[in-house]
Design an enzyme around this catalytic site. Structure first.
Site, PDB file in Angstrom:
ATOM      1  N   HIS A  64       1.036  -1.303  -0.015  1.00 17.90           N
ATOM      2  CA  HIS A  64      -0.131   0.006  -0.062  1.00 17.90           C
ATOM      3  C   HIS A  64       0.910   1.072  -0.087  1.00 17.90           C
ATOM      4  O   HIS A  64       1.019   1.783   1.035  1.00 17.90           O
ATOM      5  CB  HIS A  64      -1.022  -0.017   1.274  1.00 17.90           C
ATOM      6  N   HIS A  66       1.741   5.007  -2.368  1.00 24.19           N
ATOM      7  CA  HIS A  66       1.221   5.694  -3.784  1.00 24.19           C
ATOM      8  C   HIS A  66       2.456   6.269  -4.503  1.00 24.19           C
ATOM      9  O   HIS A  66       2.221   6.831  -5.654  1.00 24.19           O
ATOM     10  CB  HIS A  66       0.238   6.772  -3.238  1.00 24.19           C
ATOM     11  N   GLU A 134      -6.991   0.757  -5.284  1.00 19.88           N
ATOM     12  CA  GLU A 134      -7.615   1.499  -4.017  1.00 19.88           C
ATOM     13  C   GLU A 134      -8.624   2.474  -4.555  1.00 19.88           C
ATOM     14  O   GLU A 134      -8.425   3.612  -4.874  1.00 19.88           O
ATOM     15  CB  GLU A 134      -6.631   2.317  -3.104  1.00 19.88           C
ATOM     16  N   ALA A 145      -9.221  10.614   1.864  1.00 21.67           N
ATOM     17  CA  ALA A 145      -8.532  11.458   0.998  1.00 21.67           C
ATOM     18  C   ALA A 145      -8.636  10.994  -0.463  1.00 21.67           C
ATOM     19  O   ALA A 145      -7.953  11.392  -1.484  1.00 21.67           O
ATOM     20  CB  ALA A 145      -6.931  11.839   1.261  1.00 21.67           C
ATOM     21  N   HIS A 200     -12.234   2.247   3.120  1.00 22.07           N
ATOM     22  CA  HIS A 200     -13.049   3.268   2.885  1.00 22.07           C
ATOM     23  C   HIS A 200     -14.572   2.797   2.959  1.00 22.07           C
ATOM     24  O   HIS A 200     -15.097   2.991   2.189  1.00 22.07           O
ATOM     25  CB  HIS A 200     -12.456   3.958   1.730  1.00 22.07           C
ATOM     26  N   HIS A 221      -5.074  -0.029   5.793  1.00 18.52           N
ATOM     27  CA  HIS A 221      -5.106   0.868   6.780  1.00 18.52           C
ATOM     28  C   HIS A 221      -6.126   0.751   7.892  1.00 18.52           C
ATOM     29  O   HIS A 221      -6.943   1.485   8.122  1.00 18.52           O
ATOM     30  CB  HIS A 221      -4.944   2.114   6.630  1.00 18.52           C
ATOM     31  N   GLY A 254       2.471   6.773  14.411  1.00 17.93           N
ATOM     32  CA  GLY A 254       2.349   7.532  15.527  1.00 17.93           C
ATOM     33  C   GLY A 254       1.299   8.643  15.143  1.00 17.93           C
ATOM     34  O   GLY A 254       0.758   9.461  16.091  1.00 17.93           O
ATOM     35  N   ASP A 279       1.403   3.663   3.198  1.00 19.96           N
ATOM     36  CA  ASP A 279       0.409   4.568   2.465  1.00 19.96           C
ATOM     37  C   ASP A 279       1.299   5.801   2.324  1.00 19.96           C
ATOM     38  O   ASP A 279       0.347   6.782   2.219  1.00 19.96           O
ATOM     39  CB  ASP A 279      -0.695   4.794   3.321  1.00 19.96           C
ATOM     40  N   ALA A 313      -4.132  12.164   4.761  1.00 16.50           N
ATOM     41  CA  ALA A 313      -4.035  11.971   3.292  1.00 16.50           C
ATOM     42  C   ALA A 313      -2.846  11.290   3.111  1.00 16.50           C
ATOM     43  O   ALA A 313      -1.767  11.505   2.666  1.00 16.50           O
ATOM     44  CB  ALA A 313      -4.108  13.303   2.354  1.00 16.50           C
TER      45      ALA A 313
END
Length: 390
Positions: A64, A66, A134, A145, A200, A221, A254, A279, A313
């Site tokens: 995952h 981008h 995704e 996002a 999502h 996520h 975190g 991500d 995002a």
């Protein structure tokens, strides 16, 4: 750089194996791990790297991600893909999925085309393993996002077309299981060897059970952009925590998930069902500022990426930093975290026979990390050195 067809000896290292940590050396021949040496024996090799007591780990696999260092997989160019894979190779990632965002059918097709072409050639850095789609089959309620302008119910005709024209490229697809047509799509995808993920999504616990019965085995996520846990309606999160069929992704930076919630997730899942991911967006490795994600402006401040409305995002996380965060903020040890960063991911992708751990006969997908995991010293993909710290 060490090339395939030659031998490589990496000595004086702490080797993280599947069941123990040993001090010694590794001999690589023709890109394959040939020997794991637990004593002072030093076989001959064409190239020798002195590990100086550092950690030798199986290369990280990120399903995952981008982009990174200014590049985005939606750019759909070899130049951008080189930028992304070169950066993440410097962070210990040896395999990754080109992850899309919610976009038009045409924009998504360009990613399939670019990834397919890129994988046909000699990849100089981190290996692209395929595409993680995704979106656009997501929930407006948990849009995060993603760009709502391009949301769509699951389209089997698109999926059939893409898998026919780009066979083997679609590895992972994220959708909202509550959408009309989603269960049918899950069954079709599972039958065609595509990992199906929830994400999502506003799926209830009952819908998630139905989706898992249909073949859904992954959650993107975890905790983020999904119906939360409630004691009377466990929701998407409750199903992910309690259904052992589902692999759970985790962004360990975190900001996305607290250490307590990480502990809850890791203690709820079987040891082989937790997966670390980044991500990461194009801002990873770059300074704070204004960036773009799927046509939406993203502000990165103190390393945290958010839309103007405040939604997280993606991230600027790297796999080595996720590894270190887990070590510093949880009770899990180096072997545990190595499984989360490499082995479990390889199992989910059906690749564990040849990568994801350090074992004789497996590909030499390796990362040499500093003793405190602050950075990466060397990265090898299939025995080829793709990064060395200067």
């Amino acid at each position: 750089m060490e090339q395939q067809g030659r031998s490589l000896l990496i000595n004086h290292v702490k080797i993280v194996l599947e069941d123990r940590i040993v001090e010694g050396s590794i001999l690589v021949r023709d890109g394959i791990i040939a020997q794991i040496i637990e004593d002072s024996e030093q076989p001959e090799a064409d190239h020798i790297v002195d590990g100086q007591g550092k950690w030798l780990l199986p290369g990280f696999i990120d399903v995952h991600v981008h982009g990174g260092f200014g590049g985005d997989f939606m750019d759909a160019t070899a130049e951008s893909y080189d930028t992304i894979t070169k950066f993440h190779a410097s962070q210990g990632t040896t395999g990754m999925l080109a992850t899309t965002v919610t976009a038009s059918q045409e924009a998504i097709e360009t990613v399939f085309q670019a990834t397919s072409e890129y994988m046909k050639n000699d990849m100089p850095y981190t290996a692209l393993l395929g595409v993680h789609l995704e979106g656009p089959f997501l929930s407006i309620k948990w849009i995060g996002a993603q760009n709502p302008a391009f949301l769509s119910p699951p389209r089997l005709d698109w999926l059939q077309d893409w898998t026919e024209r780009y066979p083997g490229i679609l590895k992972l697809l994220t959708l909202a299981p509550e959408n009309e047509g989603a269960i049918e799509a899950i069954k079709w995808l599972a039958d065609h060897n595509v990992v199906v993920a929830c994400g999502h999504t506003d799926a209830t616990y009952e819908v998630m059970k139905e989706a898992a019965d249909a073949g859904l085995t992954h959650a993107v996520h975890t905790y983020n952009a999904m119906r939360p846990l409630h004691h009377r309606e466990p929701g998407t999160v409750g199903a992910v925590l309690t259904d052992d069929r589902i692999y759970a992704e985790l962004i360990a930076d975190g900001h996305h998930v607290s250490p307590g919630a990480i502990k809850l997730l890791a203690s709820s899942k079987p040891a082989d069902k937790l997966i670390l991911i980044t991500d990461a967006i194009s801002a990873a490795g770059r300074p704070d500022g204004l960036y773009d994600l799927g046509g939406l402006p993203v502000i990165v401040q103190d390393g945290v990426a958010r839309l103007q409305e405040g939604n997280l995002a993606g991230s600027s996380l790297t796999m080595i930093n996720a590894f270190r965060y887990m070590l510093e903020h949880t009770d899990y040890n180096v072997m545990d975290i190595s499984r989360y960063a490499s082995g479990n991911t390889a199992k989910q992708l059906g690749m564990f026979e040849h990568t994801g751990s350090i074992a004789i006969g497996k590909q030499a997908d390796l990362v040499l990390a500093e003793p405190d995991f602050s950075s990466v010293s060397h990265t090898w993909v299939n025995g080829k050195q793709v990064y060395e710290a200067k």
